[in-house]
Design a protein around this motif. Structure first.
Motif, PDB file in Angstrom:
ATOM      1  N   PRO A  73      32.434  72.433  21.949  1.00  0.00           N
ATOM      2  CA  PRO A  73      32.994  71.834  23.281  1.00  0.00           C
ATOM      3  C   PRO A  73      33.602  70.640  23.042  1.00  0.00           C
ATOM      4  CG  PRO A  73      31.086  73.441  23.477  1.00  0.00           C
ATOM      5  CD  PRO A  73      31.109  73.181  21.837  1.00  0.00           C
ATOM      6  N   PRO A  89      38.921  76.107  31.526  1.00  0.00           N
ATOM      7  CA  PRO A  89      37.901  75.217  31.078  1.00  0.00           C
ATOM      8  C   PRO A  89      36.779  74.945  32.121  1.00  0.00           C
ATOM      9  CG  PRO A  89      39.578  73.729  32.126  1.00  0.00           C
ATOM     10  CD  PRO A  89      40.158  75.147  32.071  1.00  0.00           C
ATOM     11  N   THR A 115      36.993  71.740  26.836  1.00  0.00           N
ATOM     12  CA  THR A 115      36.360  72.796  27.153  1.00  0.00           C
ATOM     13  C   THR A 115      35.699  72.584  28.521  1.00  0.00           C
ATOM     14  OG1 THR A 115      35.598  72.921  24.881  1.00  0.00           O
ATOM     15  CG2 THR A 115      34.195  73.944  26.159  1.00  0.00           C
ATOM     16  N   CYS A 153      27.860  69.247  22.848  1.00  0.00           N
ATOM     17  CA  CYS A 153      29.215  68.907  23.149  1.00  0.00           C
ATOM     18  C   CYS A 153      29.505  67.605  22.931  1.00  0.00           C
ATOM     19  CB  CYS A 153      29.482  69.206  24.748  1.00  0.00           C
ATOM     20  SG  CYS A 153      30.933  69.230  25.324  1.00  0.00           S
ATOM     21  N   HIS A 159      29.911  77.363  29.008  1.00  0.00           N
ATOM     22  CA  HIS A 159      30.577  76.432  28.142  1.00  0.00           C
ATOM     23  C   HIS A 159      31.502  77.296  26.997  1.00  0.00           C
ATOM     24  CE1 HIS A 159      28.288  73.191  29.583  1.00  0.00           C
ATOM     25  NE2 HIS A 159      29.082  72.264  29.057  1.00  0.00           N
ATOM     26  N   ARG A 197      34.359  79.231  26.681  1.00  0.00           N
ATOM     27  CA  ARG A 197      35.501  79.475  27.328  1.00  0.00           C
ATOM     28  C   ARG A 197      36.298  80.949  27.086  1.00  0.00           C
ATOM     29  NH1 ARG A 197      39.827  74.955  25.874  1.00  0.00           N
ATOM     30  NH2 ARG A 197      39.278  75.740  23.847  1.00  0.00           N
TER      31      ARG A 197
END
Length: 246
Positions: free
Chosen positions: A198, A19, A221, A177, A11, A13
């Protein structure tokens, strides 16, 4: 590195247009297909799994959902996150232990019930309990339903503002996230500017929407597809079945 550590690392990036793309397997066979295609991790869709088990979305008994997730995890060697809807009314500690028993490294948890949004502060408190029980053993993806539930569903800007407010509470509670499901493409920059950490965005499997790269450039993300892949596979199977009688 453990599987959950590897999943978290995916996750982070490397670039806005890069992504994490997570296909959604609905059974062991589809999971193997996605891994053979080179995907480094998977994320089960509750609706797709429900369809594979003969249930309507939201009607799968908890025991059957956990068993299905366990079969998918057992079939592959990559990290698997599981959509476990609203947690099935199971207390956070038991929910975490049952999920870990499947071998999953993460979960989706949604913030609406019976078609209505939950109180965001109460839901954040519940997420905090899940995080406390899980510690660092699970990657928690907090789904935000403001774009698909009233009152914000009819007004994307209002829904985005509410999503940003909820995201702040959920991230503070320990979510790794957030997933503003149903967010239109044109509000993604607003969401990106207002949300820390994210962001999960729903991608398309029909080729008539933004590509994962384009969604990443707009702020995503990670990209998931809900039951889209299972439904596309079912359509292909219908065409094959129709051809068997010709």
């Amino acid at each position: 590195m453990t599987k959950v550590e590897a999943f978290r690392a995916l996750h982070r990036r490397k670039a806005p247009g890069d992504p994490l793309v997570l296909p959604g397997p609905w059974d062991a066979a589809s999971a193997r297909v996605f891994v053979e295609a080179g995907f480094p991790a998977l994320a089960t869709p509750s609706a797709g799994v429900a369809a594979s088990l003969g249930y309507e979305d939201g009607q799968t008994p908890a025991d059957e959902m956990f068993a299905a997730v366990a079969r998918i995890v057992r079939a592959v060697d990559v990290p698997v996150s599981a959509d476990i809807e609203g947690g099935y009314g199971i207390a956070p500690k038991e929910l975490v232990e049952r999920l870990l028993a499947t071998g999953a490294v993460g979960c989706n948890l949604e913030d609406s019930e019976d078609g209505a949004l939950k109180d965001p502060r109460a839901h954040a408190d519940w997420l905090a309990e899940v995080r406390h029980a899980a510690a660092d053993r699970l990657f928690v993806n907090a789904r935000i339903d403001t774009f698909i539930r009233p009152p914000g569903a009819a007004d994307p800007k209002q829904a985005a503002e509410r999503a940003i407010e909820r995201a702040a509470l959920y991230v503070a509670a320990g979510a790794d996230c957030v997933y503003p499901i149903g967010a239109p493409t044109d509000v993604l920059p607003l969401l990106r500017s207002g949300i820390q950490g994210p962001i999960n965005v729903h991608g398309t499997v029909t080729g008539d929407g933004p590509s994962p790269t384009e969604l990443g450039e707009l702020g995503a993300t990670r990209i998931t597809f809900g039951p889209g892949l299972q439904r596309r596979a079912a359509e292909a199977l219908r065409e094959i079945a129709a051809g068997l009688t010709k």
